[in-house]
Design an enzyme around this catalytic site. Structure first.
Site, PDB file in Angstrom:
ATOM      1  N   ASP A 150      42.350  50.905  49.217  1.00  0.00           N
ATOM      2  CA  ASP A 150      42.238  49.450  49.320  1.00  0.00           C
ATOM      3  C   ASP A 150      42.137  49.136  50.812  1.00  0.00           C
ATOM      4  O   ASP A 150      43.092  49.285  51.570  1.00  0.00           O
ATOM      5  CB  ASP A 150      43.463  48.789  48.675  1.00  0.00           C
TER       6      ASP A 150
ATOM      7  N   LYS B 181      39.758  37.880  51.429  1.00  0.00           N
ATOM      8  CA  LYS B 181      40.441  37.931  52.710  1.00  0.00           C
ATOM      9  C   LYS B 181      39.417  38.018  53.851  1.00  0.00           C
ATOM     10  O   LYS B 181      38.653  37.099  54.032  1.00  0.00           O
ATOM     11  CB  LYS B 181      41.433  39.101  52.708  1.00  0.00           C
TER      12      LYS B 181
ATOM     13  N   ARG C 227      24.772  38.648  34.002  1.00  0.00           N
ATOM     14  CA  ARG C 227      25.983  39.480  34.096  1.00  0.00           C
ATOM     15  C   ARG C 227      25.589  40.864  34.618  1.00  0.00           C
ATOM     16  O   ARG C 227      26.280  41.472  35.422  1.00  0.00           O
ATOM     17  CB  ARG C 227      26.697  39.600  32.740  1.00  0.00           C
TER      18      ARG C 227
ATOM     19  N   TYR D 161      49.886  46.204  47.475  1.00  0.00           N
ATOM     20  CA  TYR D 161      49.806  44.777  47.153  1.00  0.00           C
ATOM     21  C   TYR D 161      50.515  44.555  45.802  1.00  0.00           C
ATOM     22  O   TYR D 161      50.276  45.295  44.843  1.00  0.00           O
ATOM     23  CB  TYR D 161      48.332  44.396  47.064  1.00  0.00           C
TER      24      TYR D 161
HETATM   25  C1  LIG Z   1      44.783  39.841  47.981  1.00  0.00           C
HETATM   26  C2  LIG Z   1      44.800  41.296  47.807  1.00  0.00           C
HETATM   27  C3  LIG Z   1      44.386  41.886  46.607  1.00  0.00           C
HETATM   28  C4  LIG Z   1      43.984  41.069  45.394  1.00  0.00           C
HETATM   29  O1  LIG Z   1      42.796  40.391  45.586  1.00  0.00           O
HETATM   30  P1  LIG Z   1      42.408  38.979  44.924  1.00  0.00           P
HETATM   31  O2  LIG Z   1      41.100  38.655  45.546  1.00  0.00           O
HETATM   32  O3  LIG Z   1      43.502  38.026  45.244  1.00  0.00           O
HETATM   33  O4  LIG Z   1      42.315  39.222  43.452  1.00  0.00           O
HETATM   34  C5  LIG Z   1      44.361  43.268  46.543  1.00  0.00           C
HETATM   35  N1  LIG Z   1      44.748  44.026  47.583  1.00  0.00           N
HETATM   36  C6  LIG Z   1      45.166  43.484  48.745  1.00  0.00           C
HETATM   37  C7  LIG Z   1      45.571  44.380  49.856  1.00  0.00           C
HETATM   38  C8  LIG Z   1      45.214  42.112  48.901  1.00  0.00           C
HETATM   39  O5  LIG Z   1      45.642  41.582  50.046  1.00  0.00           O
END
Ligand SMILES: *Cc1c(COP(=O)(O)O)cnc(C)c1O
Length: 376
Positions: free
Chosen positions: A170, A195, A46, A98
């Site tokens: 983000d 993504k 961890r 998001y």
């Molecule tokens: C998908 C997404 C998230 C969340 O991420 P996960 O990997 O699904 O937990 C956060 N911010 C943006 C802009 C996203 O597209």
């Protein structure tokens, strides 16, 4: 070293023991210690895993920070970032974040004494005037999901610095190849690596990077203390994906720009949201802070019926949540990704029943346009 060389080599030096050219997958929970108090720097998985450390190093070099920390998902990475704060602190957030970030803030963290304001971050003056005496974080997302609006990372980071608050971006939609918030002044950058960083629709993963050692120390502590760590295989897959990030992003951007321009001329499309178009209200800002406009496009088709009809007819664009993979996807934000955003706020933002979001993949551009033309 330039971006693509870093992405392929930093953290990815051949294995010392065997010469293996790819980083070994250390699928272990613990490490043998020589004697009490004497070990090789690895104690428990961890806390540290060598595959994870190599991926964190690689991402740090791509984002231009001092350290990165990997998590089990993008939401776990965002949660850890918000835990830099304490009860009583206030956070300014972009109003069209998001949906999951909004849900985490409103339904979970607000119960622990954090307060949030959701504002239009396209307007820097609005950000400045929304700062409260207890504002300790300004959290933005650019481009936003799904409206593709752009906020000025440099200007917002400066407002945060003056207020004694962390600035967080983000960077999921852009990836570090197209946009590097830390170089523009942000303190922290977060990603859903599910993504573009993962890039193959085959993993769930998150990562946080920072350019400050004191923030890195706190994030490292949180990563271990709360423990939302990823498995080593996800880290290994991310290392694999980092090697092609620049090539993929170039193709995503090239395909999306062609498609957005084509859609803009189509009589069946009411509005196209893509920062690469001259018609996008923040096209100039996007050009300044990004090295390309990415693969995400939203279009308004006017009604729910039309959205249902078009998404049903698409053959190559697959109806699915998520984005950023090699394959093209389409989603309907109102019923899929943004169900947790209240109706009134959704409509104000332009997230209408007729809005569909395209994640333009890296397939042949002619095939993608033919698919859209037939469906429309
Ligand atoms: C998908 C997404 C998230 C969340 O991420 P996960 O990997 O699904 O937990 C956060 N911010 C943006 C802009 C996203 O597209």
């Amino acid at each position: 070293m330039k971006f693509s060389t870093k992405a392929i080599h930093v953290g990815q030096e051949p294995d010392e023991q065997t010469g293996a050219v790819t980083v070994p997958l250390y699928q272990t929970s613990t490490y043998a210690q020589e004697e009490i108090g004497k070990h090789k720097g690895w104690e428990y998985a961890r806390t540290q895993n060598p595959t994870r450390s190599r991926w964190e190093q690689c991402l740090t070099s791509m984002e231009g920070g001092v350290a990165s920390f990997a998590f089990a998902s993008g939401m776990a990475a965002i949660d850890a970032t918000l835990r830099l704060l304490s009860s009583g602190d206030h956070v300014l957030m972009a109003e069209d974040m998001y949906g999951g970030t909004f849900r985490l803030a409103e339904r979970v963290l607000s119960r622990f004494g954090l307060t949030f304001s959701y504002i239009d971050m396209r307007d820097v003056g609005n950000v400045e005037s929304s700062v409260l005496p207890n504002t300790r974080m300004i959290f933005t997302e650019t481009p936003t999901n799904p409206m593709m609006s752009i906020s000025d990372i440099g200007a917002i980071s400066e407002i945060a610095r003056k207020a004694g608050a962390f600035s967080v971006v983000d960077n999921t939609f852009a990836s570090p190849y197209l946009q590097r918030p830390l170089e523009l002044g942000a303190d922290v950058v977060v990603h859903s690596a599910t993504k573009y960083l993962g890039g193959h629709s085959d993993l769930v993963h998150g990562i946080v990077a920072t350019r400050h050692h004191h923030i890195a120390d706190q994030l490292k502590f949180l990563q271990n203390a709360a423990g939302a760590v990823p498995g080593p295989f996800e880290c290994w897959l991310c290392l694999r994906s980092a090697k092609t990030l620049h090539v993929r992003m170039d193709r995503h951007s090239e395909n999306a720009l062609r498609i957005a321009a084509w859609l803009e001329q189509h009589p069946g499309v009411i509005k196209v949201y893509y920062p690469g178009l001259h018609s996008h209200p923040q096209h100039e800002l996007a050009k300044q802070q990004m090295n390309g406009f990415g693969g995400m496009i939203s279009i308004d088709l006017g009604s729910m019926e039309r959205a249902v009809e078009v998404t049903k007819k698409l053959k190559i664009f697959c109806l699915a949540e998520s984005l950023g993979g090699a394959e093209s996807l389409v989603c309907h934000p109102v019923t899929m990704t943004h169900g947790s955003v209240p109706l009134e706020q959704r409509l104000r933002l332009g997230i209408t029943d007729g809005l569909i979001r395209l994640s333009v993949g890296i397939e042949d551009i002619d095939d993608l346009i033919t698919d859209l033309a037939e469906a429309l």
